[in-house]
Design an enzyme around this catalytic site. Sequence first.
Site, PDB file in Angstrom:
ATOM      1  N   ASP A 154      40.540  39.701  34.737  1.00 46.94           N
ATOM      2  CA  ASP A 154      40.468  40.852  35.594  1.00 46.94           C
ATOM      3  C   ASP A 154      39.822  42.062  34.874  1.00 46.94           C
ATOM      4  OD1 ASP A 154      41.096  42.328  38.383  1.00 46.94           O
ATOM      5  OD2 ASP A 154      42.237  43.475  36.619  1.00 46.94           O
TER       6      ASP A 154
ATOM      7  N   GLU B 247      35.855  38.445  35.766  1.00 49.43           N
ATOM      8  CA  GLU B 247      35.586  39.175  36.688  1.00 49.43           C
ATOM      9  C   GLU B 247      34.574  40.277  36.128  1.00 49.43           C
ATOM     10  OE1 GLU B 247      36.772  42.557  39.880  1.00 49.43           O
ATOM     11  OE2 GLU B 247      37.760  42.148  37.982  1.00 49.43           O
TER      12      GLU B 247
END
Length: 512
Positions: free
Chosen positions: A249, A279
Amino acid sequence: MSLEAKEDSEKTPEWTLPLNPIMLQGFEWHVPADQNHWKRLQKALPNLKDIGVDNIWIPPGCKGMESNGTGYDVYDLYDVGEFYQKGSRATRWGSKETLHELVQSAQDLDVGIIWDTVLNHKAGADFTEKFPAVKVDPENRNTVISEPEEISAWVGFDFPGRKGKYSSMKYHYRHFNGVDWDESRKENAIYKVADPQGQWSQDVSNEHGNYDYLMFANLDQSHPEVRADLFNWAEWIGTEFALSGMRIDAAKHYSAAFQRDFVDHLRKTVGENYLLVGEYWRGEVEYLLNYLKIMEGRVSLFDVPLLGQISETSQTAGGDLRKIFKGTLVEHSPGHAVTFVGNHDTQPGQSLETTVVPFFKPIAYALILLRSQGQPCVFYGDLYGLHGGPNPLKCRSCKERLPILMRARKLYAYGEQRDYFDKRNCIGFVRYGNVMYPYGLACVISNTTAAYKRMYVGRRHKGEEWSDILGWCLETVIIDNRGYGVFPVAAKSVSVWVHERAWGRKSLTRPL
């Protein structure tokens, strides 16, 4: 041939990518906050396996700053629903016991579980601490706009409910490099810790000058105690649960060099074949390629530029379909591209809301599921629908036909690919199949009026009848003696054509 068919009789190593892999993002923002999501996914597993899902990316299973926290507001990495903290023993998603049951059931079906790894920050501190800090310009975090002053911030973490189990590490202000709240003055600003060690990481996104700071109490991964604890957590979580990989993340917000070391540590200690997906949210492909260079190709990335192209094309009347892959990661580095049509952050009302017009969603999924480049990720909200939020766009045709496209990837999307990207508003491509999956397919897409495309599927198919498995075109196509078919497509639609004998199986269109 069944979905479970394998390449030869030799057993592949654990978590090696299967044939034509499909990842499912196993949540959306508005699934019920009932502490039963692990059970919900466990119940769905047989059907997900049946339609071709190989890996499920689950939400962060760590305790958030409040009882219904999503885990992106991570409080304690080591509490996955085991300890009474922040008003609850279970996390928003469930208890540690039900998480174990989900992972075990997935393993029994040879479905991998991908953990959503949040290492950028901590939230919900147990107490405040005082320390010197400077304000920085929110539009250019490299620019200091105040003298050092003492602030009081929520940076003290001692995890009283866990009592040192799994890790004795306590967190204090020296383990962070930035916060956004001064409790003593009740003031919101971006503060950088004014400590000799309190510096922003340099190998992060250059947005806002330096995008190290994102939210909450921003971890300093260069601090040796932080680094050691995060490495220890990686070993613990990888030993505690049989995971197939991790999603990283907020990858653009903390040190890429640290992430590279973290990935190496993971693969060395608990998961040699781990799937790692970052990400890195930038719409320009050059930034993704630069990140991959720093990471030395150790991870894959979500193809954010492709989603941008999909969104823009879907909203542009008569948009040029021939250019939909232009400037995308799947164009430049297909082996590192995880292609997707939406996720929890892009759904209506969220921070990265990205509109894909409903008629275009089946088109977009055909483009990521049936082509040879990239690894597709299917969004839970597209498969099951969204449970709420501000005016979610309805896409019944996507929900009904997405399982068919997923199975079609497993049954027909093999072998050489030939593109017919020759008309602005009507494109097509053919997959020719291989020895194990010989049927192949022909896909035609229109974003304007009804159309057709003459495409070569091979002389060996002459005389065969081909049908549209999506059911938007009800006629059949006869392959001529030269191996060509003239394949129609309805207005603003996609049709996937296969040999009648190949798709005459009721299970193909069985609803979820």
